[in-house]
Design a protein around this motif. Structure first.
Motif: not given
Length: 229
Positions: A31-42, A44-61
């Motif tokens: 998980p340390d090597d996976v970025s929010i940008d990669e998650i957003a791309s996989a 099919g949404i934008s990076r800001p939209l990921v943060y709309h659902y989760f405040p950060g990578k820790l909460s998503l993790y």
């Protein structure tokens, strides 16, 4: 025919999609090597939209870890039918299926990752261990375990975790051998404890009473006799 129009997801549906995407990526790399940008791309949404659902990578993790921990706990569920040795072997095969499928994420969780040390993460790890402990007790048909039996079961669960981590680091021992070995380890831990405690001795006799000679426990006895001869 595909129209090219992206279907709009509801809030919970999108959250579950992101959790699934993150879990898949965490299963491939730490998980340390996976970025929010990669998650957003996989996803099919934008990076800001990921943060709309989760405040950060820790909460998503942590959300992905919760799903994984529920799945892992489920691997220890086994119908209480047939010899105990065969049941434990099926449990170990499902456990190693999970380890094999989620290697980097499993390793990061146990050895250190972005959520390690958080109260939520520690609670999830403990919940898996407790679920495994309760399941093993149910297989033994014991409701009020003596102290030595609790020690045996919790020690065995820790041994299974550490064995899986060592196996992931190079996979130098055939997985199938380790699955059988861990079943043998359970019997060996119980046998050593039985040598010190009459109650454990009675539990061990009950545990072995209906074991077939060609089952995992019978195989262990055969191997030990061969060593002593």
């Amino acid at each position: 025919m595909t129209t090219g129009v992206r279907r709009r997801m509801g809030v919970e549906e999108r959250r579950q999609q992101l959790i699934g995407v993150a879990l898949e990526l965490f299963s491939q790399r730490s998980p340390d090597d996976v970025s929010i940008d990669e998650i957003a791309s996989a996803a099919g949404i934008s990076r800001p939209l990921v943060y709309h659902y989760f405040p950060g990578k820790l909460s998503l993790y942590e959300a992905a870890l919760k799903r994984a921990s529920d799945e892992l706990a489920g691997r220890f569920v086994e119908p209480p039918d047939g010899p105990l040795g065969a049941r434990l072997l099926r449990v170990m095969r499902r456990f190693f299926d999970f380890v094999d499928e989620h290697g980097p994420g499993f390793s990061a969780l146990m050895r250190g990752g972005p959520a390690v040390g958080s109260t939520a993460t520690n609670a999830l790890i403990d919940s898996v261990r407790q679920a495994a402990y309760v399941q093993i007790l149910s297989h033994l048909r014991v409701e009020d375990p003596p102290a030595r039996l609790e020690l045996v079961i919790r020690s065995w669960i820790s041994l299974a975790e550490s064995t899986a981590l060592i196996w992931l680091d190079g996979r130098r021992i055939p997985r199938g051998e380790l699955e059988v070995q861990l079943v043998h380890d359970f019997a060996a831990l119980a046998a050593v404890s039985a040598a010190y405690d009459e109650e454990m001795s009675g539990l061990l006799r009950t545990m072995l009473k209906d074991e077939p000679g060609d089952g995992p426990f019978g195989d262990l006895v055969t191997k030990l006799i061969a060593l002593a001869s």
